[in-house]
Every structure is written in structure tokens, then in C-alpha cells.
Design a protein around this motif. Structure first.
Motif, PDB file in Angstrom:
ATOM      1  N   SER A  33       0.822  -1.204   0.000  1.00 31.65           N
ATOM      2  CA  SER A  33       0.000   0.000   0.000  1.00 31.65           C
ATOM      3  C   SER A  33       0.865   1.267   0.000  1.00 31.65           C
ATOM      4  N   ALA A  34       1.932   1.253   0.818  1.00 35.40           N
ATOM      5  CA  ALA A  34       2.819   2.419   0.894  1.00 35.40           C
ATOM      6  C   ALA A  34       3.523   2.654  -0.444  1.00 35.40           C
ATOM      7  N   HIS A  35       3.949   1.573  -1.083  1.00 38.68           N
ATOM      8  CA  HIS A  35       4.608   1.689  -2.385  1.00 38.68           C
ATOM      9  C   HIS A  35       3.638   2.258  -3.419  1.00 38.68           C
ATOM     10  N   GLY A  36       2.415   1.767  -3.381  1.00 38.13           N
ATOM     11  CA  GLY A  36       1.403   2.260  -4.315  1.00 38.13           C
ATOM     12  C   GLY A  36       1.110   3.733  -4.122  1.00 38.13           C
ATOM     13  N   ARG A  37       1.025   4.172  -2.862  1.00 38.86           N
ATOM     14  CA  ARG A  37       0.755   5.596  -2.585  1.00 38.86           C
ATOM     15  C   ARG A  37       1.904   6.466  -3.078  1.00 38.86           C
ATOM     16  N   ALA A  38       3.138   5.991  -2.872  1.00 41.69           N
ATOM     17  CA  ALA A  38       4.296   6.765  -3.323  1.00 41.69           C
ATOM     18  C   ALA A  38       4.300   6.904  -4.846  1.00 41.69           C
ATOM     19  N   LEU A  39       4.003   5.810  -5.551  1.00 42.27           N
ATOM     20  CA  LEU A  39       3.956   5.878  -7.019  1.00 42.27           C
ATOM     21  C   LEU A  39       2.788   6.734  -7.491  1.00 42.27           C
ATOM     22  N   GLY A  40       1.701   6.719  -6.723  1.00 42.18           N
ATOM     23  CA  GLY A  40       0.552   7.547  -7.071  1.00 42.18           C
ATOM     24  C   GLY A  40       0.878   9.026  -7.022  1.00 42.18           C
ATOM     25  N   GLN A  41       1.795   9.389  -6.147  1.00 35.73           N
ATOM     26  CA  GLN A  41       2.210  10.792  -6.042  1.00 35.73           C
ATOM     27  C   GLN A  41       3.132  11.185  -7.186  1.00 35.73           C
ATOM     28  N   SER A  42       4.032  10.246  -7.578  1.00 39.63           N
ATOM     29  CA  SER A  42       4.940  10.547  -8.690  1.00 39.63           C
ATOM     30  C   SER A  42       5.554   9.258  -9.218  1.00 39.63           C
ATOM     31  N   LEU A  43       5.456   9.083 -10.532  1.00 42.47           N
ATOM     32  CA  LEU A  43       6.114   7.943 -11.173  1.00 42.47           C
ATOM     33  C   LEU A  43       7.597   8.207 -11.407  1.00 42.47           C
ATOM     34  N   VAL A  44       7.981   9.471 -11.306  1.00 40.94           N
ATOM     35  CA  VAL A  44       9.381   9.861 -11.511  1.00 40.94           C
ATOM     36  C   VAL A  44       9.709  10.943 -10.473  1.00 40.94           C
ATOM     37  N   PRO A  45      10.053  10.553  -9.237  1.00 42.76           N
ATOM     38  CA  PRO A  45      10.300  11.538  -8.178  1.00 42.76           C
ATOM     39  C   PRO A  45      11.333  12.583  -8.593  1.00 42.76           C
ATOM     40  N   GLN A  46      10.939  13.851  -8.505  1.00 40.22           N
ATOM     41  CA  GLN A  46      11.749  14.935  -9.037  1.00 40.22           C
ATOM     42  C   GLN A  46      13.097  15.081  -8.337  1.00 40.22           C
ATOM     43  N   GLN A  47      13.133  14.876  -7.018  1.00 39.43           N
ATOM     44  CA  GLN A  47      14.389  15.045  -6.287  1.00 39.43           C
ATOM     45  C   GLN A  47      15.441  14.059  -6.784  1.00 39.43           C
ATOM     46  N   ARG A  48      15.010  12.806  -7.039  1.00 38.47           N
ATOM     47  CA  ARG A  48      15.947  11.801  -7.541  1.00 38.47           C
ATOM     48  C   ARG A  48      16.422  12.181  -8.954  1.00 38.47           C
ATOM     49  N   VAL A  49      15.501  12.646  -9.778  1.00 38.25           N
ATOM     50  CA  VAL A  49      15.844  13.029 -11.149  1.00 38.25           C
ATOM     51  C   VAL A  49      16.851  14.182 -11.143  1.00 38.25           C
ATOM     52  N   ASP A  50      16.588  15.183 -10.298  1.00 34.64           N
ATOM     53  CA  ASP A  50      17.471  16.354 -10.250  1.00 34.64           C
ATOM     54  C   ASP A  50      18.906  15.959  -9.908  1.00 34.64           C
ATOM     55  N   ARG A  51      19.058  14.990  -8.994  1.00 33.39           N
ATOM     56  CA  ARG A  51      20.418  14.565  -8.628  1.00 33.39           C
ATOM     57  C   ARG A  51      21.109  13.904  -9.817  1.00 33.39           C
ATOM     58  N   LEU A  52      20.408  13.048 -10.546  1.00 34.73           N
ATOM     59  CA  LEU A  52      21.027  12.337 -11.669  1.00 34.73           C
ATOM     60  C   LEU A  52      21.295  13.260 -12.851  1.00 34.73           C
ATOM     61  N   ARG A  53      20.498  14.314 -12.976  1.00 29.83           N
ATOM     62  CA  ARG A  53      20.714  15.263 -14.077  1.00 29.83           C
ATOM     63  C   ARG A  53      22.060  15.965 -13.973  1.00 29.83           C
ATOM     64  N   THR A  54      22.592  16.058 -12.758  1.00 27.15           N
ATOM     65  CA  THR A  54      23.870  16.749 -12.580  1.00 27.15           C
ATOM     66  C   THR A  54      25.049  15.904 -13.045  1.00 27.15           C
ATOM     67  N   MET A  55      24.792  14.631 -13.341  1.00 23.36           N
ATOM     68  CA  MET A  55      25.871  13.733 -13.770  1.00 23.36           C
ATOM     69  C   MET A  55      26.097  13.828 -15.279  1.00 23.36           C
ATOM     70  N   THR A  56      27.262  13.375 -15.683  1.00 20.84           N
ATOM     71  CA  THR A  56      27.580  13.234 -17.106  1.00 20.84           C
ATOM     72  C   THR A  56      27.243  11.807 -17.522  1.00 20.84           C
ATOM     73  N   TRP A  57      26.460  11.667 -18.627  1.00 19.70           N
ATOM     74  CA  TRP A  57      25.951  10.342 -19.000  1.00 19.70           C
ATOM     75  C   TRP A  57      26.520   9.897 -20.348  1.00 19.70           C
ATOM     76  N   ALA A  58      26.672   8.570 -20.444  1.00 17.34           N
ATOM     77  CA  ALA A  58      27.186   7.995 -21.689  1.00 17.34           C
ATOM     78  C   ALA A  58      26.698   6.565 -21.845  1.00 17.34           C
ATOM     79  N   LEU A  59      26.649   6.113 -23.101  1.00 18.54           N
ATOM     80  CA  LEU A  59      26.387   4.707 -23.406  1.00 18.54           C
ATOM     81  C   LEU A  59      27.725   4.004 -23.628  1.00 18.54           C
ATOM     82  N   ILE A  60      27.863   2.819 -23.001  1.00 17.26           N
ATOM     83  CA  ILE A  60      29.089   2.036 -23.148  1.00 17.26           C
ATOM     84  C   ILE A  60      28.728   0.653 -23.668  1.00 17.26           C
ATOM     85  N   GLU A  61      29.477   0.201 -24.702  1.00 16.78           N
ATOM     86  CA  GLU A  61      29.214  -1.117 -25.284  1.00 16.78           C
ATOM     87  C   GLU A  61      29.914  -2.211 -24.486  1.00 16.78           C
TER      88      GLU A  61
END
Length: 681
Positions: free
Chosen positions: A211-239
Motif C-alpha cells: 500500500s505504501a509503495h502504491g501511494r508513493a507511485l501515485g504521487q509521482s512515477l518519476v520523483p523529481q528530487q531523484r531526477v534532479d540529482r542524476l541530471r547533474t551527472m555526465t551520462w554515456a552509453l558504453i558497449e
């Protein structure tokens, strides 16, 4: 409306790890933690009936997730798989990693497992009075302890307006003390009731976590605070390296706390401020890597990390020896996470590093022995003394002993060294003492022993055993000070503090040293007659001190002269507590046995001390046993509160008024009756 079989790892993600593809389905290998591997269609992998939500006439959580998959996730995953190795947009990368991690069964399952383990440990802990006291912070003065915060909150509700800070502090101490004194009697009922509650909670745990997991996802499928932290990183695809492949962990992504990516943990279990890098496989031949610096990633070792960070399974495009070997590691990170969480919550504190330099430690053979007068010097006496001081339990104290004085007159030897001793203090040190000399950055002990005590051992008189205990007692006090200086930094004692706190700590150091001395002086069980004599000696001293404290109370009532009454009451309270501590250490049964003797003592029958005495013995025992984990001065401050508690029973209360002033109040009449009733009730 979405179906009832709901995928917590979308099929569109799984298809990037295909072992084979048909017109209607894609098959993958599934390696499980506790069952044989198998190959199956993605339709049945990482799916559960109504995992997110049951069918509904309105838009359900699963409907929202399905819409997000089609409109946002699918295009993003396709772009990642089709993209060339190299830098990519951080916005898209951050959203994919966060969404897939927070919606997974891994997150739900890990927290369910951790909570279940914590509750099971809590139920076990509640069966032990010691562990329950620790969990509740019952024996702590920290403002963050559950007990202290609860008392403060309740007092704010019940105390009338206008009650001063000093009075509020007094009531808080009183309530805290009574709670500690009575806890042993209420623990059994509390444990039974709480265990029932927690066992019922365990049965409902899966439902609560879902139930708690469902409520959290109901509030946001992509929590903004987590996204903001990852946006500060440099990203790349590696084979993947030539001939190699990547597996898909059930945690979807892993995180690194350092830029070298040496140790990887499930991303979902790491806080934003811990992250230095993230890795998520998007297909069998590509991984998505985010980093705060220049990533130093060993791609050949990733599958082992992915398996280690998975809770229950990994998905693979191949069934080869490398993948089979990696699969053996499934679950290890989650087991460590849960184990660490339980240990942090329930494990006892670790021993404190010894602050002394190795050069500060020496043996009894290097300690100077002086005879006063020098004509009393004796080789046999010196040999007896060194033999006693070399006993293993006393060895640690020798690091602080500057010298030992064997003297005809302990009082005179101390006065010759400039000590001012009143009549009470002189009487106190006559059987011998451990005198502490403090200079900036150093503490030394000087042991003073009557020559008559040493000669009793040399001659083998009937009193020799008792004489040996007297010498061990003073050496044992040096052991206490050695532990104190080794574990507690000197700056702790120089911190600004109210006068009552400062004097309480200094006094309690002396008292605690006697408890150590008594504990370390008894090497064999006392005989029944020795126990009886010890109890009678304690009762006699306790009664005499009680009368002197009463005299101080009456003096304050009659003259209002606190300058004389307070030192008199305090000094005899110290003697009362010291002789009680010594008796608790020497007498089997400790406080309980003494409390029984106290009840039968008519001279003290009006003073409510039986509950207190049992707690005092418990606190002393705990302080002694925890000496390897002493930190700061909290345990000693708790012991020092017994000075005030003892005085309450005699109708004396103390209030801090400013940093350098203590107000003494003598209770009488109805107020005295009320105080004693409170301490008994």
C-alpha cells in the motif's frame, strides 16, 4: 483498462536481453537465487497479479504506468538502444533510471524484508529488559532519547503556565527517575502487549508495504528530487567488450559511492547525497553510465555486480558459465543491507579507542614505593605490595600510579602534601586512599596504604584477606581513572556546564572509582559471615549519613543558611552513595539484597529508597560492564543524577539558578509527605 498481470520490469525492457525472438514472444533466461534457471517468454517474467492496482472503473495506478510506458519510457529506451556509444542527454537518462528503479518489486521486497527482520529483532529485544531499556532510551539523558522527549512533551501538556525552567527540569528528572525505577516491574506486561502488536503487524506487513509503495507511485512515477540529482551527472552509453554481454538485475540500476566504481550497490537503496555514479543495462550489449567525474568502470566485472545487487533474480540473453557463476551472488547485497540495518539498530556500541600512548603504560614493578617514616621500610612489605599490585585485574591502573606510600598515618601523609582534610574527609581516608592529581593534559594517582594493613598480610594474621582487599580496592580505583582517561577526551571535562552538573560529575567520579575498587578487590566469593558483616557495616554508615542529611535539612529550615547546609548534605550524600556502591560491588545479589536489608532498617523506614537502591546497583553494574564503550560523559552524568535522587528521599531538592549557583530547598510538612509518596507510588 490494463490487464491484471502487471509487469514491474516492463516487457519492453526485458526484450533487450532476448535469448530468442519469435513472431509472438521473446524468450529470456531467468537465473534465480534459490531455484534452477530456466528460459521462458517475457510475458511471465517479473510480473504479478494486481502488483500496482486491481481493476477499476476509474484510472488506476497501473493505467497511469501503462500510459507512461507507451508515451515516455518506450521511446526513451528505443533511443538508448539505437544510440551510438558515447555521451547522451542527462534528462532522458535520469528519468529512465529513476522511473524503472522506483516502480520495481526489488524496492518493495527489500523494504519488506528489512522491516520484517527489524520487527522480529524488536520482538526478541522486548523479551529482554536490558534491550528494551536501550531501545526506549530509558537510561539516557540525551534530549533525543524516546524517554526524554516523551516526558518533555507530556509535561508541557500538564504543567500550569508560569512554572520556571528550573522547576520544569526538576519535574522532568523526577518523572524520568520514577520511570526508570519502576520499569523492571512493568516490563513483563509491556513486553507481552508490545509483542502481540508487533506480531499482528508482521502478518499485515506485505499489505502495508504494498500500500505504501502504491501511494508513493501515485504521487509521482518519476520523483523529481531523484531526477534532479542524476541530471547533474555526465551520462554515456558504453558497449559490452567483444564477446561479452550484460545481464539485467531485478534492481534495474546500481550505484557507486566513489568515482572508481569499485563497489556497486543497488541504486534504489542509496541516498542522493551518497551517489558518485550510476550504471543501468539497457540491452545485452549496452549499459547507461552516469558519473560525477571521469568514470573508471571495469565493464567485464559488471555482471557480477548486477547479480550481487539483485534480490531474487537476473535476466540474461545467455546461459553460459560466466552468467551461472555470477548468479551464485544473487541476494548478497540485499542480505548485507538488511544485516547492517539490524546491526545499526540493535548492536551494542563498539569499543572506544584507547587515547593513551603506549609509553604511558607500565607495570607494578616500575612503580615507586615510599615508606613514611623511612625507618618502616621493609623488603617483605614491599614484595607483598608489588605482588598484590601485579594481579591481572589491577594491571591497567598501574599506568596512572605515580607512587605508593606505605605510612603510619595516611591523614598526616596527605596533609604533608598540602591537602586540606576536614574531619569527615580524614575519617574517610584513614584505611587508605587513591589520591588523584590533575594537571593540564595529565592525570596521576598516588596510593596511600597504612603500614598496619601491609604488615597484617606479611604476618599472615586472620585479617590478612581483608587487608589484601583494602589494598586492591585503592589500586582498583586507579583502574577506574585509567579507563576514564583512556576513553574520554580531556576536553569533555573542561566544557562549560552548570555548577550542579560539574560538581555532580566530579563527585560521581570518586564514587564510581570506589565501585571499581570494590569490584576488583574481591577475587574469591565472600564467606556468609563476611557478607553479613558487609551489610551491617553498610547499614551503620547509611544510617549515620541519613542523620547528617536530616541535620542539614533542619539547619536550612531553622536558619535559611544554605551555605552551610548544602555542603553538609552533599558530603554525606557522597559518603552514603560511596558506601552503597562498595556494598553493591561486594555483596552477591547487589541492590536487591541490600534493598531487602533496607526495608528491615527501622531508622530509614520513612525514606523511600528500596526502588532507588535496586536501580542504583543496576546503573553501577552497567557502567562497569560498558567501560570499553564509554563515550563522552553521558553514562557518568546518568550516575550523577543519583545524588539528587538520594536527597529527594530525605526532603532536599536542588535547583540550578544560573551557571554558578545552586538553590537548596528543604521540604517539610505536606510537601515532604507528597515527595515521599511520589517516590513510593
Amino acid at each position: 483498462m490494463s490487464g491484471r498481470k502487471q509487469h514491474f520490469i516492463p516487457q519492453l525492457v526485458q526484450r533487450g536481453f532476448a535469448a530468442s525472438k519469435g513472431k509472438k514472444s521473446t524468450q529470456v533466461y531467468v537465473f534465480l537465487r534459490d531455484r534452477p534457471r530456466y528460459i521462458t517468454a517475457t510475458e511471465g517474467v517479473a510480473a504479478q497479479r494486481d502488483f500496482y492496482s486491481p481493476p477499476s472503473d476509474e484510472e488506476s495506478l497501473d493505467d497511469k504506468i501503462t500510459h507512461y510506458e507507451g508515451s515516455v519510457l518506450a521511446p526513451a529506451i528505443a533511443a538508448l538502444r539505437e544510440g551510438e556509444p558515447g555521451p547522451i542527454d542527462s534528462n532522458a537518462a535520469a528519468a529512465v533510471v529513476v522511473h524503472l528503479s522506483v516502480r520495481s518489486a526489488f524496492l518493495r521486497g527489500t523494504f519488506s524484508t528489512a522491516t520484517e527482520e527489524l520487527l522480529n529483532e524488536l520482538v526478541k529485544a522486548l523479551g529482554s529488559e536490558d534491550e528494551t531499556r536501550s531501545l526506549l532510551g530509558l537510561d539516557s539523558l540525551s534530549p533525543d532519547s524516546m524517554m526524554v522527549k516523551g516526558i518533555d512533551e507530556e509535561l508541557r501538556k500538564v504543567l500550569p503556565e508560569g512554572v520556571g525552567d528550573a522547576e520544569q527540569a526538576f519535574f522532568a528528572k523526577l518523572v524520568h527517575f520514577r520511570g526508570r525505577e519502576k520499569f523492571a516491574q512493568t516490563h513483563s506486561d509491556l513486553s507481552s502487549d508490545a509483542s502481540g502488536v508487533f506480531e499482528a503487524l508482521l502478518k499485515r506487513l506485505p499489505e502495508i508495504v504494498d500500500s505504501a509503495h502504491g501511494r508513493a507511485l501515485g504521487q509521482s512515477l518519476v520523483p523529481q528530487q531523484r531526477v534532479d540529482r542524476l541530471r547533474t551527472m555526465t551520462w554515456a552509453l558504453i558497449e559490452a567488450p567483444h564477446g561479452a554481454h550484460f545481464v539485467l538485475p531485478d534492481c534495474l540500476a546500481v550505484g557507486a559511492k566513489t568515482e572508481d566504481f569499485r563497489e556497486l550497490e543497488p541504486y534504489a537503496l542509496l541516498g542522493d547525497d551518497e551517489l558518485s555514479g550510476v550504471v543501468m543495462p539497457v540491452s545485452a550489449n549496452k549499459v547507461l553510465v552516469g558519473s560525477t567525474g571521469e568514470p573508471r568502470l571495469d565493464a567485464t566485472a559488471l555482471n557480477e555486480h548486477f547479480a550481487r545487487c539483485s534480490k531474487d533474480f537476473i535476466i540474461s540473453s545467455r546461459d553460459d558459465a560466466e552468467t551461472q557463476g555470477a548468479a551464485a551472488l544473487i541476494g548478497t547485497s540485499v542480505m548485507k543491507f538488511v544485516g547492517d540495518l539490524v546491526n545499526e539498530t540493535f548492536a551494542p556500541p563498539a569499543p572506544v579507542r584507547d587515547l593513551r600512548a603506549n609509553g604511558d603504560k607500565h607495570s607494578s614493578t616500575s612503580v615507586l614505593v615510599k615508606f613514611e617514616p623511612s625507618a618502616r621500610k621493609s623488603g617483605k612489605a614491599q614484595a607483598v605490595l608489588r605482588n598484590l599490585l601485579s594481579e591481572p585485574q589491577l594491571e591497567e591502573g598501574m599506568s596512572l600510579v605515580e607512587y605508593v606510600v606505605v605510612t603510619d598515618n595516611v591523614v598526616q601523609s596527605l596533609r604533608n602534601r598540602g591537602l586540606q582534610l576536614n574531619e569527615l574527609a580524614a575519617q574517610y581516608v584513614m584505611p587508605g586512599t587513591c589520591h588523584v592529581v590533575e594537571t593540564p593534559g595529565h592525570v596521576k594517582c598516588q596510593l596511600f596504604v597504612p603500614i598496619s594493613v601491609v604488615n597484617s598480610i606479611v604476618r599472615g594474621t586472620p585479617a590478612a584477606a581483608g587487608a589484601s582487599r583494602l589494598i586492591r580496592h585503592q589500586a582498583g580505583r586507579a583502574v577506574y581513572y585509567a579507563n576514564l582517561t583512556a576513553k574520554v577526551p580531556p576536553e569533555v571535562w573542561s566544557r562549560p556546564a552548570p555548577l550542579l552538573n560539574k560538581e555532580g560529575l566530579r563527585t560521581m567520579q570518586r564514587i564510581a572509582s570506589h565501585y571499581f575498587g570494590a569490584r576488583l578487590s574481591v577475587v574469591d566469593d565472600l564467606l556468609p559471615q563476611e557478607i553479613s558483616d558487609a551489610v551491617e557495616l553498610w547499614k551503620g554508615t547509611a544510617v549515620a549519613c541519613a542523620q547528617e542529611i536530616e541535620n542539614a535539612r533542619q539547619h536550612l529550615i531553622e536558619t535559611n543558611d544554605a551555605n552551610k547546609a548544602l555542603p553538609h548534605a552533599w558530603a554525606h550524600a557522597e559518603v552514603f552513595l560511596t558506601t552503597t556502591a562498595t556494598a553493591c560491588a561486594a555483596v552477591p545479589g547487589h541492590g536487591t539484597k541490600l534493598a531487602q536489608a533496607l526495608v528491615a532498617c527501622t531508622e530509614l523506614s520513612d525514606v523511600p529508597l528500596d526502588d532507588w537502591l535496586t536501580l542504583y546497583a543496576r546503573d553501577l553494574e552497567r557502567y562497569f560492564k560498558n567501560r570499553e564503550t564509554w563515550r563522552e560523559d553521558e553514562d557518568l552524568r546518568l550516575l550523577a543524577t543519583h545524588l539528587e535522587r538520594l536527597l529527594w528521599g530525605f526532603g532536599v531538592t536542588l535547583f540550578e539558578e544560573g551557571p554558578d549557583h545552586v538553590r537548596m530547598v528543604a521540604l517539610e510538612g505536606e510537601r515532604l509527605v507528597q515527595m515521599r509518596g511520589t517516590l513510593r507510588g
